[in-house]
Motif scaffolding. Sequence first.
Motif, PDB file in Angstrom:
ATOM      1  N   GLN A 222       0.822  -1.215   0.000  1.00 49.56           N
ATOM      2  CA  GLN A 222       0.000   0.000   0.000  1.00 49.56           C
ATOM      3  C   GLN A 222       0.859   1.269   0.000  1.00 49.56           C
ATOM      4  O   GLN A 222       0.406   2.330   0.421  1.00 49.56           O
ATOM      5  CB  GLN A 222      -0.912   0.002   1.244  1.00 49.56           C
ATOM      6  N   TRP A 223       2.100   1.152  -0.483  1.00 43.20           N
ATOM      7  CA  TRP A 223       3.030   2.270  -0.377  1.00 43.20           C
ATOM      8  C   TRP A 223       2.522   3.531  -1.065  1.00 43.20           C
ATOM      9  O   TRP A 223       2.701   4.639  -0.556  1.00 43.20           O
ATOM     10  CB  TRP A 223       4.395   1.880  -0.928  1.00 43.20           C
ATOM     11  N   GLU A 224       1.875   3.396  -2.204  1.00 44.72           N
ATOM     12  CA  GLU A 224       1.373   4.581  -2.897  1.00 44.72           C
ATOM     13  C   GLU A 224       0.345   5.318  -2.046  1.00 44.72           C
ATOM     14  O   GLU A 224       0.297   6.556  -2.033  1.00 44.72           O
ATOM     15  CB  GLU A 224       0.763   4.188  -4.251  1.00 44.72           C
ATOM     16  N   SER A 225      -0.486   4.591  -1.320  1.00 45.16           N
ATOM     17  CA  SER A 225      -1.447   5.214  -0.414  1.00 45.16           C
ATOM     18  C   SER A 225      -0.738   5.894   0.750  1.00 45.16           C
ATOM     19  O   SER A 225      -1.133   6.981   1.193  1.00 45.16           O
ATOM     20  CB  SER A 225      -2.431   4.163   0.123  1.00 45.16           C
ATOM     21  N   VAL A 226       0.315   5.254   1.249  1.00 46.44           N
ATOM     22  CA  VAL A 226       1.101   5.834   2.346  1.00 46.44           C
ATOM     23  C   VAL A 226       1.727   7.151   1.908  1.00 46.44           C
ATOM     24  O   VAL A 226       1.704   8.151   2.636  1.00 46.44           O
ATOM     25  CB  VAL A 226       2.189   4.847   2.817  1.00 46.44           C
TER      26      VAL A 226
END
Length: 253
Positions: A222-226
């Motif tokens: 979920q790095w893009e959301s982070v």
Amino acid sequence: MRKVIGIVGEGPTDYMVIKEVIDHITGEVNEYRRLQPEPDMAGRFGNGWKGVWRWCETNSDILDKVFHEVTPQLDLLVVQMDADVSRKEREVHCLCGLAECGDRPKNHPLKCVKAIDGRCPVMLPCGKHVQNSRGYEEHLEKLIRKWLGEHADKEDILITVPCDSTDAWIVAAYQDYDDVEKIENPWESVIARKKDYHGIRIPGKKKRASIYSQLLPRLCGQWESVVEQCYSARSFDDKVKRMLGAADLNLKG
């Protein structure tokens, strides 16, 4: 192309977070050296933010040796300190000069008897620093650059100040918050508040590598959301891509 990366950080779980995220951003399984704290946690400088401070000052004059005497040689040095240090630790505000203290000119903040005894006159929050993630990041990054000395601006030194800590990045991977970086001590106030966090058993408040090994796949997935939720994660993402050439890998971001 995989890189050799040295990490100076507050603790072993921060080391785990940083290396997993860098591998995710670059799309490579890089090679890492944990320089601080040392693997046995009984090194010269201790652990935590004070250990980072001591390591930087002690090695400021020999950074070239740090890069070239490690085998294989380092391609990048990452220095991490969580933003909660700016929020709650008086010593890092010693030189702001907002409090009367006759000991300031003659004592190093980490050796000051008043600070050790809990008598430091510095009042928090500090009136010279903006009390948000960007203000904390700017304050600590300037200090780290000062501790590292004239070599701090080398293109192969990456300074990161996760806000409030690297745990805020993990929380952002599991939940959407209006401002996740405003959560103080996200490990205790969110992740370890109950015995179970999104199906992962949390045995007590102590941070364990075994727990982080279960949390990190979601953080990377979920790095893009982070990055969208956390200014400090976005800053780290940008620096990694710029300094390791990840932009050439046709990755998102």
